[in-house]
Design an enzyme around this catalytic site. Sequence first.
Site, short mmCIF file in Angstrom:
data_model
loop_
_atom_site.label_atom_id
_atom_site.label_comp_id
_atom_site.label_asym_id
_atom_site.label_seq_id
_atom_site.Cartn_x
_atom_site.Cartn_y
_atom_site.Cartn_z
N GLY A 308 49.69 32.11 53.96
CA GLY A 308 49.17 33.45 53.76
C GLY A 308 49.23 33.84 52.29
N SER A 309 49.55 35.07 52.06
CA SER A 309 49.46 35.63 50.72
C SER A 309 50.42 35.00 49.72
CB SER A 309 49.74 37.13 50.77
OG SER A 309 48.83 37.73 51.66
#
Lengths: 588, 398
Positions: A308-309
Amino acid sequence: MANPSRRPRRPLESPQRRRPNLVLRRRLLMVGLAVAFVLLGAGVFYRQVVETDFLQTEGERRYLRVAEIPARRGMISDRNGEPLAVSTPVETVWADPRKLVERLDVLPELARDLDLDPQALRERVLAKSERGFIYLKRRIDFDEARAVRELIAREHLAGVDFESEYRRFYPGAEVFGHVIGFTDIEDRGQEGIEFAHDAQLQSEPGLRRVIRDGRKRIVQEVEQLRPPRQGTDLVLSLDRRLQFLAYRELLAAVREHEAVGGTLVALDVDTGEVLAMVNQPGYNPNALRDGGSERRRNRCVTDVIEPGSTVKPLVVAAALERGLVTPTTEIDTEPGYFRVGRNLVRDVHDYGLLDVTGVLAKSSNVGVVKIAQMMEYADLWSLYDDLGFGHVTGIGFPGESPGNLRHYSDWRVFEHATLAFGYGLSVTTLQLAQAYATLAADGIKRPLTLLKREPGAVVPGTRVLSAETARAVRTMMEQVVSEKGTARRAAIAGYRVAGKTGTAKKAGPNGYAGRRYQAVFAGFAPAERPRLVMVVMIDEPHGRSYYAGVVAAPVFQKVMEGALRLFNVPPDNPPPSMLLSGRGGSAL
Amino acid sequence: MSVAARPVRNPRRRRERLAPFDHALLICVLGLLGFGLVMVASASMSIAESCCGTPFYYVIRHTIALLLGLVGGVLAYRLPLLWWERYGAWLFLFGIFALLVVLIPGLGHSVNGATRWIPLGPFNLQPSEFMKLFAVVYIAGYLVRHADAVANRLSGFIRPMILVGVAGALILMQPDFGTTAVMLATVMGMLFLGGVSVLPFVVLIAVVGAGLVALVFVSPYRMQRVTSFLDPFEDPFNTGYQLSQALIAFGRGEWLGVGLGNGIQKQFFLPEAHTDFLASVIGEEFGLLGTLVLVAAFVFVTWRAFAIGARAQAVGKAFAAHVAQGIGLWIGMQAFVNIGVNVGLLPTKGLTLPFLSYGSNSLIVACVAVGLLLRIDATVRLAQSEAGPRRGLKWVRA
């Protein structure tokens, strides 16, 4: 022997019709006895001199045995020498079923003392009643041994005896279970470090020829055939105190957020040593290992997540490295979504105009995709590849997953976009920690290890990013932990902390469906010259919040704070009050 | 022959000789008793420690029995021969009574399936051991009383055999095959020496022999013992177990043995190491040399008994002569059978090694027998000295 002598014959009784020759009879009998004794002497001579070899061979078959000399498996300790896996001598109780079948009456009590099923024990003894040896129970504890000893004394029980063995004991229990693993009943490593370093840890029992008496007890050692080889001790890079702290905080977070699991890994930036590695759910390697592999997996290493981020700083680093952006380059994220091919990239809010630092602080998908699109596919791939995504870390842990990073030649345009915010690739938390450690080490990627390195030794690495890029990214990442960022709760008083949150939707069999998230926080401290890197992942939090800033960042904060103190890392951001009290303590 | 001349040359020594003692016999027997104590200790310590908590369990009991035996021997030495002659038949009847008591359920004490003892407080009386001595004394008396009948009539031979046969049957019911065999053989040897006519004697030997063989075939366990002794290694973990372990003990001993206390077979391999199979332990720890010295000691005791008997006969003491010969036969045969069983020359049966084995009754009776033997020797010497020196005197020194 009879000295021939003429003896006057004297009448014994009244006049007789016939006088038996008593002297002759006595001599006959004596000759008979003499012959018998000569035969006896010959028989003894035959057994003791003529037949001696055969008889001694027969005897040796009965009393000469090759017995093992138990050897101790190597100890595993943490970096400070605290024992994590030790072999302690324990007793194993065995029986001679041929003798035990005659005392079936005491079997129930014996079974009770040993915590065995009486019926099963009875059947086992009866089934092996022709044999001379069975293990009743191996590696019994002290109380059991005492109970059996008392039973033997009380019942005059024959055919039950003890032998000495080593039993593996894990003082770290659940806290170290995943990393250390365990051994089987034969003392061979089955999982974890015990398995990976089995050859080094393994001891080789010596052999000796012994004389055993009729009760199979060793009464004399004849010769040593092979000396025992003790196992070599192993010092891990883990720090017991940090591991305990990490375990406690992770467990608390997993409970609080009703998560199904979680992992935490902490690395030493300068050496690549793993300082802590904990997982939930856990298991106790000392207890019966019935938890199944679900509880036994060292998820830090064996399980992959979509980062993810948390990969966004890496994308920014790649762009910085190529001079495509600077920290202050402005990226327009309006209107909060962005069409890539036929798909839409969304932000949580419309952040409007953000600089690159703001893109990281707010974790804008739109912003980071726009940055990524400034580069070729190969630029992003090669950074990911250089940082170790898609490769095993070389930590040498059994069952390590290499993760998955598709080659850029297979990428499509939307895939390129998703890879920029951490979807479409999978990494282990350890790989993510390694990537962050590279940022923390001014762009130098160092090999990871679970074994303690020589203190002070320089660990060679490979340069992946320039030092300037790495520093610039770290500075930007500090904003993530600021009031403006997503991970305020990761802030630690007195230290500058840099990191990045990542809340990834978990892909299931039906794609990214349902409210299943993995909340990740990866970061390091002190940000100026990081010493420690830590990645925290909480798997499927089902509580009020699932955002990494709420779920994972506090764990990071608590554990990192403790770690900085444990490793005596000086604060790089002392608050004014601290400075005052530090300098003016005597004046006040 | 200079021996015979010495008393004439040295009258003072002659007087010393009057001290009524066969020193050589006494020293030999005391040596056997002492050696027995040492060997019982060596053979029983590990067993005693595991079964009875103290390694000295059997040693203490053997020592007590030894002291009782010495007391018994001295008493027997002091008892006039006339007493034995007069009460021999009563002793024998008393023995039969005691054997009956053993067989009364509830009174007899059993060990390993054999009922041989009468519990008397701390002491267990084993009448069959005493019966051997009583039979010797009884038969000796009978031979004197009925010498004529014994030599000339069948009844004179059958009568004592019936009584001894009853005793033998009672002992056999315990069951104790070995003691019965030794007692019967002793009695028959005495009858032979006492002048029984040869023909019925041969018939009797045939009958008794046939009877014993029949017994062997009737009860399977004896059959098994008989066949297993021929090749104990055929079934070394069942029927041949004890003998194979005993033979291994001898084999390990070789010429000089492994040394006192170093034996392995007594360490729970060889059952009854301190009782019936003590000779095996001696064989293992002292080798061929030790075993042959042991055999020689028993040969000496036997020969000495016969020599005393011969001299008693020479001075006309027929009862004493028969008793001495009977004791010689008994001890010699029992030693022969015991050692023979140990080396696999004879089928396995339970018999103690006289003077050495653990077993208080056997030890005490053997001591009493030797005391009686020494008394006979003393009596004969006295008679000889009263009759003046004669050629037969050389037996004293032989």
